[in-house]
Design an enzyme around this catalytic site. Sequence first.
Site, short mmCIF file in Angstrom:
data_model
loop_
_atom_site.label_atom_id
_atom_site.label_comp_id
_atom_site.label_asym_id
_atom_site.label_seq_id
_atom_site.Cartn_x
_atom_site.Cartn_y
_atom_site.Cartn_z
N ASP A 99 -8.68 -8.74 16.95
CA ASP A 99 -10.03 -7.94 17.81
C ASP A 99 -11.42 -8.62 17.02
O ASP A 99 -12.38 -8.03 17.25
CB ASP A 99 -10.01 -6.60 17.57
CG ASP A 99 -8.88 -5.74 18.65
OD1 ASP A 99 -8.32 -6.72 19.45
OD2 ASP A 99 -8.88 -4.81 18.75
N ASP A 154 0.09 -4.44 8.71
CA ASP A 154 -1.53 -4.83 8.70
C ASP A 154 -1.89 -6.05 7.80
O ASP A 154 -0.93 -6.74 7.32
CB ASP A 154 -2.26 -3.43 7.90
CG ASP A 154 -2.23 -2.38 8.68
OD1 ASP A 154 -2.26 -2.68 10.03
OD2 ASP A 154 -2.56 -1.31 8.38
N ASP A 156 -3.51 -6.82 5.15
CA ASP A 156 -3.17 -6.83 3.93
C ASP A 156 -1.93 -6.64 3.31
O ASP A 156 -1.56 -6.74 2.03
CB ASP A 156 -4.22 -5.54 3.03
CG ASP A 156 -3.82 -4.22 3.77
OD1 ASP A 156 -3.14 -4.38 5.07
OD2 ASP A 156 -4.14 -3.15 3.08
N ASP A 248 -1.25 6.41 13.93
CA ASP A 248 0.09 6.35 13.57
C ASP A 248 0.37 7.63 13.35
O ASP A 248 1.82 8.06 13.72
CB ASP A 248 0.02 5.48 12.11
CG ASP A 248 -1.00 5.80 11.19
OD1 ASP A 248 -1.92 6.79 11.42
OD2 ASP A 248 -1.20 5.00 10.16
#
Length: 509
Positions: A99, A154, A156, A248
């Site tokens: 995005d 994710d 990271d 989540d």
Amino acid sequence: MEFLGEAVLTGWFTVLLLLSVFGSHRYRLIVSLMRREDQAERQRKHLAARGRPRLAADPPPVLVQLPVYNERYVVERVIRAAAALDYPKSRLAIQVLDDSTDDTGAIAEPVIEELAATGLNIRRIHRTDRRGFKAGALQEGMDVSNEPFIAIFDADFLPRPDFLRSLLPCLLGDGRVGMVQARWSHLNRHFSLLTEVQAILLDGHFVAEHGGRHALGAFFNFNGTAGIWRREAILDAGGWAGDTLTEDLDLSYRAQLRDWRFVFVPAVAAPAELPVSMNAFKAQQRRWAKGSLQTARKLLPQVLATRLPFRVRLEALFHLTSNVTYPLMTVLSLLMVPALLVRVRTGLREMLVLDLPIFVAATVSVVAFYGVSEARVLRLGGGASAGASGGEGLWRRVGRIPATLAVGIGLSFSNAAAVLDGVRGRKTPFARTPKYGVSRRGDRWRGKSYRTAAGVLPWLEVTCGAALLAATVFAVFQGVVASAPFLLLFAFGYLYVGGLSLAERRASG
């Protein structure tokens, strides 16, 4: 004046008692965890003994989703880590759900093309409206795929090659398991005091909270990353929704209300980068605090109205409302100095003795909570291969727990505002946590883009810290020495959190 003094002391003891209830609840999690003390150790030994986990002759297709938004410093790293997963290429698909509004896509595209040329099924899905934020991206990726199992990482994170092989058996062995969650480990645990504190906070969340709730048979949640979902469970629960900031947590509760079981595997650790900026860390914590109360507003009445066992409903109540402690801590902080002055001026110093058992219930339980968690993390390995433990001992980590308590206190004003927003139902955009590709001490992050605004709260935090520091000195000179350690803990927390936020703003200035 007498009435005012009584009101201050009444408020003081009321808040202390409420905090002690939440603090004492941690004992329940620790006890339930220790009753199953050998389970995680058996998992670890089993995984170590079997070496490279074996797959069936025809393993199921797996989709790996990598949601990214403006991640120029880490996007290539996570894509290559996902591509290195030890799983048959013919059964693996990877989606980079991008995005981004900066050059992240331009960095990702050549890497994706390179990997696709090797025969890997990998594609980038780029959205321009960010509708539903991360939840919207995950749902859009699901809508154009059909793999029965979905792993999410994710930007990271650096999943180890055996991640899928280690966790998939939990889903394949029981058709009612809807999600399996790995523990997080920490690439840059020793970068600074701030990252060491975050590591302890997260270790407690995973080992004691997830482990304790799993042992109780209570609900626990997918953490947005480092887990594998069964597609059927997501669809049965209604799919991803972007109406809370913790998509989540929201989906986890909806799925478990539909009788899907979750499994936590602490023996499998997924290394990740911790935020190195105080302002980024505070933004992350605000998002989690607000999102948990949004989820409570949305789902807690439904959970409490079910015929689930009382222990499950009670644990859900504590779980979804745990961040209410931040407004309570804020009130406590504001009452500390007035309560001290009232007692000294009215000769009620002996009442300070009453604080001790309440403080013990509220704080010693937290120390035990994190101490037990760190002991178990070290026993499990702590993610040493990712540079997380470096051979350190338990006592060094335990020595960081007072700083962890202080930083938790220092977040009170910031998180209290987020909690009140969540309770009121105030909508705010999804604020991402910036990542800088920092994995070891000495890596540079200052001067890079993706700064998080400090706002005005740091000035309030520093002012409160200074007032509490002065109150500490006053208490010592008045002979009220028993109050000094607690005053000092609060003072250090606010001065550290607020001072570091202001220092970062000046440095970026």
